[in-house]
Every structure is written in structure tokens, then in C-alpha cells.
Motif scaffolding. Sequence first.
Motif, short mmCIF file in Angstrom:
data_model
loop_
_atom_site.label_atom_id
_atom_site.label_comp_id
_atom_site.label_asym_id
_atom_site.label_seq_id
_atom_site.Cartn_x
_atom_site.Cartn_y
_atom_site.Cartn_z
N VAL A 1 0.99 -1.29 0.02
CA VAL A 1 0.07 0.05 0.15
C VAL A 1 0.93 1.31 0.06
O VAL A 1 0.59 2.21 -0.80
CB VAL A 1 -1.22 -0.17 1.11
CG1 VAL A 1 -1.85 1.33 1.35
CG2 VAL A 1 -1.90 -1.22 1.12
N TRP B 1 1.02 4.42 -2.71
CA TRP B 1 0.87 5.78 -2.27
C TRP B 1 1.93 6.74 -2.40
O TRP B 1 1.63 7.97 -2.79
CB TRP B 1 0.40 5.51 -0.72
CG TRP B 1 0.94 6.61 0.25
CD1 TRP B 1 1.61 6.28 1.46
CD2 TRP B 1 0.63 7.90 0.25
NE1 TRP B 1 1.82 7.33 2.13
CE2 TRP B 1 1.43 8.55 1.54
CE3 TRP B 1 0.07 8.98 -0.47
CZ2 TRP B 1 1.23 9.90 1.95
CZ3 TRP B 1 0.04 10.27 -0.13
CH2 TRP B 1 0.73 10.78 1.03
N ALA C 1 6.19 13.02 8.78
CA ALA C 1 5.29 12.46 10.06
C ALA C 1 5.50 13.17 11.27
O ALA C 1 4.78 12.95 12.28
CB ALA C 1 5.86 11.05 10.10
N LEU D 1 -7.97 8.89 4.31
CA LEU D 1 -6.52 8.31 3.84
C LEU D 1 -5.69 7.74 4.94
O LEU D 1 -4.95 6.37 4.90
CB LEU D 1 -6.02 9.00 2.95
CG LEU D 1 -6.70 9.23 1.16
CD1 LEU D 1 -5.92 10.01 0.64
CD2 LEU D 1 -6.69 7.81 0.77
N ALA E 1 -5.27 4.08 6.42
CA ALA E 1 -4.30 3.28 5.69
C ALA E 1 -3.30 2.56 6.70
O ALA E 1 -2.82 1.55 6.66
CB ALA E 1 -3.84 3.46 4.57
N ALA F 1 5.79 1.03 10.98
CA ALA F 1 7.01 1.72 10.68
C ALA F 1 8.03 0.87 11.02
O ALA F 1 8.38 0.07 11.88
CB ALA F 1 6.97 3.06 11.58
N TRP G 1 0.55 0.48 14.04
CA TRP G 1 -0.38 1.42 14.58
C TRP G 1 -1.50 0.47 15.47
O TRP G 1 -2.15 1.03 16.21
CB TRP G 1 -0.93 2.11 13.35
CG TRP G 1 -0.13 3.08 12.92
CD1 TRP G 1 0.04 4.45 13.41
CD2 TRP G 1 0.80 3.30 12.05
NE1 TRP G 1 0.84 5.21 12.65
CE2 TRP G 1 1.40 4.21 11.70
CE3 TRP G 1 1.22 1.95 11.16
CZ2 TRP G 1 2.26 4.62 10.90
CZ3 TRP G 1 2.23 2.31 10.31
CH2 TRP G 1 2.65 3.41 9.87
C1 HEM Z 1 3.92 3.84 6.97
C2 HEM Z 1 4.03 8.42 7.34
C3 HEM Z 1 -0.04 8.81 4.90
C4 HEM Z 1 -0.01 4.00 4.11
C5 HEM Z 1 4.21 5.08 7.10
C6 HEM Z 1 5.59 5.15 7.76
C7 HEM Z 1 5.44 6.46 7.66
C8 HEM Z 1 4.47 7.19 7.51
C9 HEM Z 1 6.73 7.47 8.85
C10 HEM Z 1 6.80 4.44 8.35
C11 HEM Z 1 7.40 4.00 7.25
C12 HEM Z 1 8.56 2.77 7.70
O1 HEM Z 1 9.37 3.11 8.65
O2 HEM Z 1 8.55 1.73 7.22
C13 HEM Z 1 2.76 8.82 6.71
C14 HEM Z 1 2.52 10.55 6.97
C15 HEM Z 1 1.34 10.45 6.38
C16 HEM Z 1 0.89 9.44 5.66
C17 HEM Z 1 3.14 11.56 7.61
C18 HEM Z 1 0.42 11.76 6.20
C19 HEM Z 1 -0.72 11.72 6.48
C20 HEM Z 1 -0.55 7.60 4.25
C21 HEM Z 1 -1.44 7.39 3.53
C22 HEM Z 1 -1.26 6.08 3.12
C23 HEM Z 1 -0.14 5.36 3.98
C24 HEM Z 1 -2.28 8.62 2.65
C25 HEM Z 1 -1.89 5.17 2.21
C26 HEM Z 1 -3.07 5.60 1.72
C27 HEM Z 1 1.09 3.46 4.88
C28 HEM Z 1 1.26 2.20 5.07
C29 HEM Z 1 2.32 1.99 5.84
C30 HEM Z 1 2.84 3.67 6.15
C31 HEM Z 1 0.19 1.09 4.38
C32 HEM Z 1 3.01 0.67 6.43
C33 HEM Z 1 4.11 0.38 5.46
C34 HEM Z 1 4.85 -0.98 5.88
O3 HEM Z 1 3.86 -1.65 6.64
O4 HEM Z 1 5.91 -1.25 5.50
N1 HEM Z 1 3.62 6.23 6.77
N2 HEM Z 1 1.96 8.25 6.06
N3 HEM Z 1 0.24 6.48 4.62
N4 HEM Z 1 2.09 4.18 5.37
FE1 HEM Z 1 2.01 6.27 5.87
#
Ligand code: HEM
Length: 242
Positions: free
Chosen positions: A27, A31, A126, A150, A153, A159, A170
Motif C-alpha cells: 500500500v 501511495w 510524520a 486516507l 491506511a 514503521a 499502529w
Molecule cells: C508507513 C508517514 C499517509 C500508508 C508510514 C511510515 C511513516 C508514514 C513515517 C513508516 C515507514 C517505515 O518506517 O516503514 C505518513 C504520513 C502520512 C501518511 C506523515 C500523512 C498523513 C499515508 C497514506 C497512506 C499510507 C495516505 C495510504 C493511503 C502507509 C502504510 C504504511 C505506512 C500502509 C506501512 C508500511 C509498511 O508496513 O511497511 N507512513 N503516512 N500512509 N504508510 Fe503512511
Amino acid sequence: MVSDLEKAVRADLQALIKEKNCHGIMVRVAWHDAGTYSKEDGTGGANGTQRFAPESGHGANAGLDIARNMCEDIKAKHPEISYADLYQLASVVAIEDAGGPVIPFRMGRKDADAPQCTPDGRLPDADKRMPHLRDIFYRMGFNDAEIVALSGAHTLGAAHKDRSGFDGPWTSNPNTFDNSYFKEIMKETPESGLLHLPSDKALLDEPECKALVETYASDQAKFFEDYAKAHQKLSELGAVWA
Ligand code: HEM
């Protein structure tokens, strides 16, 4: 009508995602491809440039080579699919496989070339709160309600210290797509082992966003309905159709 190509790629993606339990990163890869879009000048979007340097090396994309590499075998088997479609399809298949909503999907995004890579800084930070999230998501053409939907997600995945500096999932069921993210971020402090990013808590800063967090926490069907619409829009940002 779902084409034979889409059916075949969906089946291969689903098998891969089930085997590797990699719902979250699939995902995130989609994104981060789409989320570079700017409605101001039409640059960025779901066009596959994330696989090229310098975009692949942007800090926000740390670790996404893992997802892109997992997609390579499927691309080799089905060379007719574009990378842009492949990444977006991986994301909707992951969400469906995790029990989330069915997201309407349209095939036919064209890949852009390396010169179309976007400059660093298009994806959200973040550590920042609502004014920053608004700058970033309004530039893509989203509104506050879509930012909240969104963000849901983050019900999937986790992270990783070596990628973003943050650590942990989360929710306690990170391979299930449900509304538990909203229940968790409403808690004053995260449950042991779980994560609240400053940008997650930001959703509680504005009364209208907070009200929507509360709605989604108590009404999963409403979350799924709004999420599916916002996700489809995200998956088509900046797309140039074949
Ligand atoms: C993971 C920030 C919005 C989907 C993460 C991580 C950060 C982050 C810091 C951790 C990355 C890692 O260390 O592996 C943010 C911020 C957002 C945002 C600041 C602002 C609102 C979104 C949106 C989506 C999304 C809009 C999808 C529609 C994901 C998913 C993960 C993730 C699924 C987990 C990745 C994994 O399991 O490896 N995000 N994100 N995020 N984000 Fe976001």
C-alpha cells in the motif's frame, strides 16, 4: 469488464501478498508513487517514476525497494502491465486481501521516464501537524475529510527504525484492514508496542477532523465507503491513460 491481464496479475499479486504478508508495504509503495502529484502543474502522480533515481533515493521512499523488487517477478511474467498499474493494483489487492473495501480499479496508466521524477519533499513529514498535512494533501487535490480517511491506511503495516526512524505498528492486527487505527489514535498514549505518529495525532487538532476520526472509530462501514473513494482518487492522480 476486468481484462484477462488484470485477472492474471491480480491472482499473482494475491498469492505473493499472502505468502509474504507484505500488505502494508504494497500500500505504501503505491501511495508514494501517486502522492507526488501536484495539481498546480500536473507533475508527479501514479506514473511509476518512483523506481528511478533520484526519486527512489528520497528519504520518504526508504525501504520501498523491497516492495518494488517483489513486484519484479510479476512484471517479468506480465510485461504488458505498466509499473504504474502494477504498483496501484498491488495496493488495492493488498487492501482487499486484508479484509478492506473493494476499491474500483481502472487499468491503463502509462509509465513516465526518469526525467519526470519529482523533486524531494512532495510527501508528508510524520513529525509535522495539520498545517503541513494540508499543504501537502491540498497540493494533490484532497480536502480535510480525505486526509482523515486516507490516514486510515495506517491500519495496515508498521514503521521501521531503519526506514523512517519510527518503529512499530499502529494496531495489534497490522495485516487486517479495519477501523482500529482510529480507535487507537483517540487514546491519549499508545498501547504498549503500538505507534502514534505526530501526523496521526494531528487529525485530532481540528474539530472537524476529530469528529470524523470519532465517526470512523464507531462506524467501519462509513470508513470503508469514504476510504474506497479517496483511495481510488489517489490511485489515479496524474495518471496518463493509454
Ligand atoms: C508507513 C508517514 C499517509 C500508508 C508510514 C511510515 C511513516 C508514514 C513515517 C513508516 C515507514 C517505515 O518506517 O516503514 C505518513 C504520513 C502520512 C501518511 C506523515 C500523512 C498523513 C499515508 C497514506 C497512506 C499510507 C495516505 C495510504 C493511503 C502507509 C502504510 C504504511 C505506512 C500502509 C506501512 C508500511 C509498511 O508496513 O511497511 N507512513 N503516512 N500512509 N504508510 Fe503512511
